[in-house]
Design a protein around this motif. Structure first.
Motif, PDB file in Angstrom:
ATOM      1  N   GLY A  98     -45.018 -36.975  15.334  1.00 14.92           N
ATOM      2  CA  GLY A  98     -45.325 -35.711  16.149  1.00 14.92           C
ATOM      3  C   GLY A  98     -44.690 -34.500  15.348  1.00 14.92           C
ATOM      4  N   ARG A  99     -45.028 -33.281  15.853  1.00 12.83           N
ATOM      5  CA  ARG A  99     -44.369 -32.100  15.531  1.00 12.83           C
ATOM      6  C   ARG A  99     -44.518 -31.783  13.952  1.00 12.83           C
ATOM      7  N   ASP A 100     -43.278 -32.062  13.190  1.00  9.32           N
ATOM      8  CA  ASP A 100     -43.503 -31.786  11.681  1.00  9.32           C
ATOM      9  C   ASP A 100     -43.227 -33.035  11.007  1.00  9.32           C
ATOM     10  N   GLY A 101     -43.347 -34.137  11.506  1.00 11.87           N
ATOM     11  CA  GLY A 101     -43.101 -35.506  11.087  1.00 11.87           C
ATOM     12  C   GLY A 101     -41.492 -36.031  11.028  1.00 11.87           C
ATOM     13  N   GLY A 102     -40.514 -34.757  10.784  1.00 12.49           N
ATOM     14  CA  GLY A 102     -39.246 -35.043  11.022  1.00 12.49           C
ATOM     15  C   GLY A 102     -38.614 -35.773  10.136  1.00 12.49           C
ATOM     16  N   ARG A 103     -37.629 -36.546  10.117  1.00  9.34           N
ATOM     17  CA  ARG A 103     -36.875 -37.613   8.935  1.00  9.34           C
ATOM     18  C   ARG A 103     -37.951 -38.700   8.340  1.00  9.34           C
ATOM     19  N   LEU A 104     -38.912 -39.007   9.353  1.00  5.39           N
ATOM     20  CA  LEU A 104     -39.650 -40.219   9.003  1.00  5.39           C
ATOM     21  C   LEU A 104     -40.746 -39.856   8.099  1.00  5.39           C
TER      22      LEU A 104
END
Length: 194
Positions: A150-156
């Motif tokens: 979700g959101r901006d995809g983060g570290r993943l």
């Protein structure tokens, strides 16, 4: 039969979620779902397995997905190899107690994943440390990483070979989009393996 009156808090919540879902399923997001469907089909067709993980509601989603794949979604078909890494309470509690929770999924990936498998991580923030560690282990093994984020995809995001990123901010709305997404993927797999 009782109905929810328009303008009630429940009706407002439902309408807000529906509106958010209409904005979330962009052409880019739907294209990512198609890539995930292709990856899952390829791995399962060649005898690989799917290892699924997440925390909290995403842990429940991991179990739900595994149940749909091993059992069935809508049609009778052969069983598909899927394991939710969130379900073995002895592994989860022993490893977390003796070592730490950040590696509770990566340890299982080390034990169970092989090249040609898919490691499917679910994280509404994209930053769940234990899922990040599991993706790092999966990539070292040569397994494909599938991020439902979700959101901006983060570290993943950069650790995902295939990333489905719901472009919303609210956790509950991301989870609603994830549910629709994995049901669509299960429907696709029902058709492919019927």
């Amino acid at each position: 039969m009782a109905t929810v009156s328009s303008g009630s808090p429940i009706a407002v919540e439902i309408a807000g979620t529906i509106a958010s879902l209409q904005t979330a399923f962009t052409p880019e997001y739907c294209s990512a779902i198609d890539r995930a469907a292709e990856a899952l089909t390829e791995v399962l067709r060649h005898g690989g397995k799917v290892l699924i993980m997440g925390n909290g509601g995403s842990a429940a989603d991991a179990q739900h997905i595994a149940a749909e794949l091993v059992g069935r979604y809508k049609v009778k078909r052969k069983a598909l190899a899927a394991i939710a890494l969130t379900t073995d309470s002895s592994i989860l509690t022993a490893w977390s107690n003796d070592y730490n929770y950040d590696t509770v999924f990566s340890r299982q990936v080390e034990a169970l994943a092989r090249p040609g498998d898919i490691v499917w991580g679910i994280s509404t923030s994209g930053n769940s440390r234990n899922v990040v560690a599991a993706f790092e282990s999966a990539r070292a093994i040569g397994a494909t990483t599938l991020g439902m984020l979700g959101r901006d995809g983060g570290r993943l995001l950069p650790l995902s070979d295939v990333a489905m990123v719901v472009p919303l901010a609210a956790t509950d709305q991301i989870q609603a989009a994830h549910l629709l997404t994995y049901h669509a993927l299960c429907s696709h797999l029902d058709t492919e393996f019927q």
